[in-house]
Enzyme design. Structure first.
Site, PDB file in Angstrom:
ATOM      1  N   ASP A   1       0.869  -1.166   0.000  1.00  0.00           N
ATOM      2  CA  ASP A   1       0.000   0.000   0.000  1.00  0.00           C
ATOM      3  C   ASP A   1       0.919   1.233   0.000  1.00  0.00           C
ATOM      4  OD1 ASP A   1      -2.172   1.672   0.009  1.00  0.00           O
ATOM      5  OD2 ASP A   1      -3.194   0.713   1.676  1.00  0.00           O
TER       6      ASP A   1
HETATM    7  C1  BGC Z   1      -5.117   3.136   0.361  1.00  0.00           C
HETATM    8  C2  BGC Z   1      -5.337   2.092  -0.703  1.00  0.00           C
HETATM    9  C3  BGC Z   1      -5.263   2.715  -2.079  1.00  0.00           C
HETATM   10  C4  BGC Z   1      -3.928   3.415  -2.228  1.00  0.00           C
HETATM   11  C5  BGC Z   1      -3.687   4.023  -3.596  1.00  0.00           C
HETATM   12  C6  BGC Z   1      -3.898   3.995   0.085  1.00  0.00           C
HETATM   13  O1  BGC Z   1      -3.833   5.083   0.930  1.00  0.00           O
HETATM   14  O2  BGC Z   1      -4.992   2.504   1.612  1.00  0.00           O
HETATM   15  O3  BGC Z   1      -6.581   1.466  -0.509  1.00  0.00           O
HETATM   16  O4  BGC Z   1      -5.440   1.722  -3.060  1.00  0.00           O
HETATM   17  O5  BGC Z   1      -3.846   4.439  -1.254  1.00  0.00           O
HETATM   18  O6  BGC Z   1      -4.442   5.137  -3.825  1.00  0.00           O
END
Ligand code: BGC
Length: 761
Positions: A283
């Site tokens: 993530d």
């Molecule tokens: C979130 C994810 C997301 C990623 C990309 C993160 O802050 O936890 O769910 O896919 O950002 O935008």
């Protein structure tokens, strides 16, 4: 004797397995040949997923990315919107980089693209897997028409704590239902990758992100392996079994090791036990955050992640900056870098990007397939299936399209709030507000009087924190005095035949980093509701929320409550369809709604304990209970009303004594006892009465959604085998245990009819 149909099936499966093997071998050969040409830097480059920003703006950081792409230091980019911009970056990769390796282009396409559908928690309340799959398919079609080939969805985290803002993004509290939804979404997004409307799914957030302590985002999780395997891991596994091409590591600590550096999770479970063949991305800055977790410096945590089994590094560039050094110091091996690089190249191959890097860059598609009238029509129809009627005293709903309607609430005409959290690509401008939807429905037959009535939260500072304009949200506070706003609403209500009060949360109360410790409707809105009720007019509460709320007061005092979540682009029209009775509501909750926040976590499939609460009797001391509230939910899992009513006959079993390989059939006849046609979701629960481990008081094992005309009866049957009785025991062996079981069928998890069976080995 083998039946002819079995033989045909066997030949078919063998042939397709053989064909798949041939495709895999071809892909592996292609990737092997490509990797032979790659330098170490280029291999590490494939593992890098930088934060793209908008690289077409020419800002310095943007041109840095352009250079990085040229140098082969980028494997993919994400959250860039428009086919033109995506084509421009893909062009750099395939025309200006040495090996011309195309980029993966990702985005958070969570519940629709420009056409948005209800938030995932709402979608799950339809209990309609075909419809959920269809929503993912439309999302994939629109996203792929705009250049996207990879979505960071489905989010399959089980969540039992409504304080957690991201409960809005998942399918609720149940592992079985969560698994079914996960599979449907993967099918919807990916198809078989053959078309340019298929995009790759990314299952997130692996693992246990939804079990954050105290419902606080990013917080620690620590749980027994037995609970993990039985109650939290099944939806991830279901999504991988359905062929999901990639996974995202969660931010949280899992039993002492952050998921991003957790080898047991990423390699032992994911690859060795489940046989996952796709790639794993972190993530956002997940690797770097392991420094804060206290796992070492950047070089150490990047090595930890690679060694654990992570393949791609989102945003933080820990891999890019440190892996070469770590390799020279023997902290990681070339095989590990090769493995990660191979899996990312294979994903590009599966998507057909080597054959045609511009497969997803068709301007004609972008012009004709996004936010189409047809997609919006489907979004409207889908949204109506997700609303949950929580109360409807004296048939206040549906309301008439004539007379005078007082429409009250701070968000009645707010376009930005309709799509809901995580709507990166939504067309906010063309979202249908609730006011617009009601106007479209009544035309000039009725008068609609509007008033905001109050702000979302009385205290501006607190309200600002709740409405931080993330993901396109922008709530504008009304600067009139509280009294002026309230008086306007009351005056309208006094003139009206019915009051429709649209209250609850704004979209930004939910989603990432949006936990709430108070899960009630904010006090100023409750005061408004109380004042509206005092007018003596019939009041309908249309509830906007992304989480279960504690509505004890509202349930006691408001005649009708329709929960509409955040319903997407067509929210207003869909809400009008249901309020006026053109569509009969049929959604059922996929989370338990507590009476108050102190009961949290409250979930239907809990254990009995040695001193269960004595339900229906007076309070008893020395039981598992509270002094000030029962253990019962306000609304149980599976609950939802209709404008009609259904009666359930007794559960009829094909047998009460079964042997290992026998199938049990449980049938129930359901009758529509009301005056209008409706849909009912019939739910099957099973309890294993004696086990080698304590077992939940009930577990969902099946459901069927049926249509019934007024007066019509239908018999619904469930086939149950010992596979449905299996669970992970204390030694993590997945099997069933002979003994007595309760077979329960009903309209929700509480209101059930029960029969017993004996199953012997
Ligand atoms: C979130 C994810 C997301 C990623 C990309 C993160 O802050 O936890 O769910 O896919 O950002 O935008």
């Amino acid at each position: 004797m083998i039946k002819k149909s079995t033989l045909v099936l066997f030949v078919f499966i063998s042939c397709s397995a053989f064909a798949q093997k041939a495709v895999d071998t071809k892909m592996q050969l292609y990737v092997t040949n490509l990797m032979k040409k790659m330098t170490l830097e280029e291999k590490i480059g494939q593992l890098n997923l930088p934060g793209s920003g908008d690289i077409t703006t020419g800002q310095s950081s943007s041109s840095d990315i352009g250079k990085k792409i040229k140098d082969g230091h980028v494997g993919g980019l994400f959250n860039i919107k428009s086919v033109a911009k995506i084509k421009a970056v893909q062009k750099i990769a395939v025309e200006e980089s040495r090996l011309k390796i195309p980029l993966l282009i990702g985005m958070d396409v969570i519940h629709g693209y420009e056409t948005t559908f209800p938030i995932p928690l709402g979608l799950s309340c339809s209990w309609d897997l075909k419809l959920i799959e269809r929503s993912a398919q439309i999302a994939a079609t629109e996203a792929s028409a705009d250049g996207i080939c990879w979505t960071f969805s489905p989010m399959v985290d089980i969540a039992r704590d409504p304080r957690w803002g991201r409960i809005a993004e998942g399918s609720g509290e149940d592992a079985y239902l969560g698994g079914q939804v996960a599979k449907a979404m993967v099918r919807g997004y990916q198809g078989d990758f053959s078309k340019n409307t298929n995009i790759m799914a990314c299952v997130k957030h692996y693992a246990l992100y939804g079990a954050a302590e105290a419902g606080r985002d990013y917080n620690t999780t620590d749980m027994s392996l037995q609970r993990m395997y039985n109650e939290y891991l099944p939806p991830y596994k279901a999504a991988f079994d359905a062929g999901a091409g990639s996974a995202m590591a969660s931010f949280n600590d899992v039993n002492g090791i952050p998921a991003t550096g957790n080898k047991w999770l990423m390699t032992d479970v994911l690859r060795k036990q489940w046989g996952f063949k796709g790639f794993v991305v972190t993530d956002y800055t997940g690797i770097n955050e392991m420094v804060e977790h206290g796992m070492g410096n950047l070089q150490q945590v990047a090595a930890l992640a690679l060694n654990a089994g992570i393949d791609m590094d989102m945003v933080g560039e820990g891999f890019l900056l440190t892996l070469k050094k770590s390799l020279s110091e023997n902290k990681v091996t070339l095989q590990q870098i090769d493995k990660a690089c191979r899996l990312i190249l294979e994903a590009k191959y599966k998507l057909g990007l080597f054959e045609n890097p511009y497969k997803y860059c068709d301007e004609k598609r972008a012009a004709s397939e996004i936010f189409t009238a047809k997609n919006r029509q489907e979004a409207r129809a889908i949204a109506t299936q997700t609303f949950v009627l929580l109360k409807n005293k004296d048939h206040v709903l549906p309301i008439k399209k004539t007379g005078t309607i007082a429409l009250v609430g701070p968000l009645i005409d707010n376009k930005n709030n309709m799509p809901g959290t995580w709507s990166v690509a939504a067309n906010f401008e063309k979202s249908v507000t609730i006011l617009q939807g009601l106007k479209n429905a009544v035309g000039d037959q009725a008068t609609i009087l509007t008033a905001r009535g109050c702000n979302l939260i009385a205290d501006k500072k607190v309200e600002d924190r709740h409405t931080n304009p993330h993901n396109g949200g922008s709530y504008v506070r009304d600067n009139r005095s509280d009294a002026d706003m309230l008086n306007e609403a009351i005056a309208n209500a006094n003139k009206a035949d019915v009051v429709v009060a649209v209250l609850g949360e704004a979209a930004e109360f939910n989603g990432e980093s949006s936990s709430r410790s108070n899960i009630e409707i904010p006090q100023i809105q409750k005061d408004l509701l109380a004042a509206l009720l005092k007018t003596g007019k019939p009041v309908v509460l249309v509830l906007l929320t992304g989480r279960p709320l504690a509505l004890t007061w509202e349930q006691e005092n408001v005649p009708a409550i329709l929960n509409v979540w955040f319903a997407g682009s067509e929210a207003g029209d869909a809400i009008a369809d249901v309020l006026f009775g053109d569509v009969n509501p049929s959604g059922k909750l996929t989370t338990t709604w507590p009476q108050n926040v102190g009961q949290v976590p409250l979930y239907y499939n809990h254990k009995n304990t040695g001193r269960p609460e004595s339900i229906g009797k007076n309070f008893e001391k020395f039981r598992t209970n509270y002094l000030d509230v029962t253990n019962q939910p306000l609304y149980p899992f599976g609950f939802g009303l209709s404008y009609t009513s259904f009666s359930y006959g007794d559960v009829k079993l094909s047998s009460n004594n079964l042997k290992a390989n026998e199938t049990l059939t449980a049938s129930v006849t359901i009758t529509n006892t009301g005056l209008v046609a409706g849909k009912e979701t019939v739910q099957l629960y099973i309890r294993d009465l004696v086990g080698s481990s304590t077992r939940p008081v009930k577990e969902l094992k099946g459901f069927k959604k049926i249509d019934l005309l007024a007066g019509e009866s239908k018999t619904v049957s469930f086939s149950i085998t010992t596979d449905d009785l299996k669970f992970y025991n204390n030694h993590l062996i997945f099997d069933w245990e002979a003994g007595e079981f309760e077979i329960m069928v009903g309209p929700d998890s509480k209101n059930i009819k029960t029969e017993k069976v004996q199953w012997v080995k």
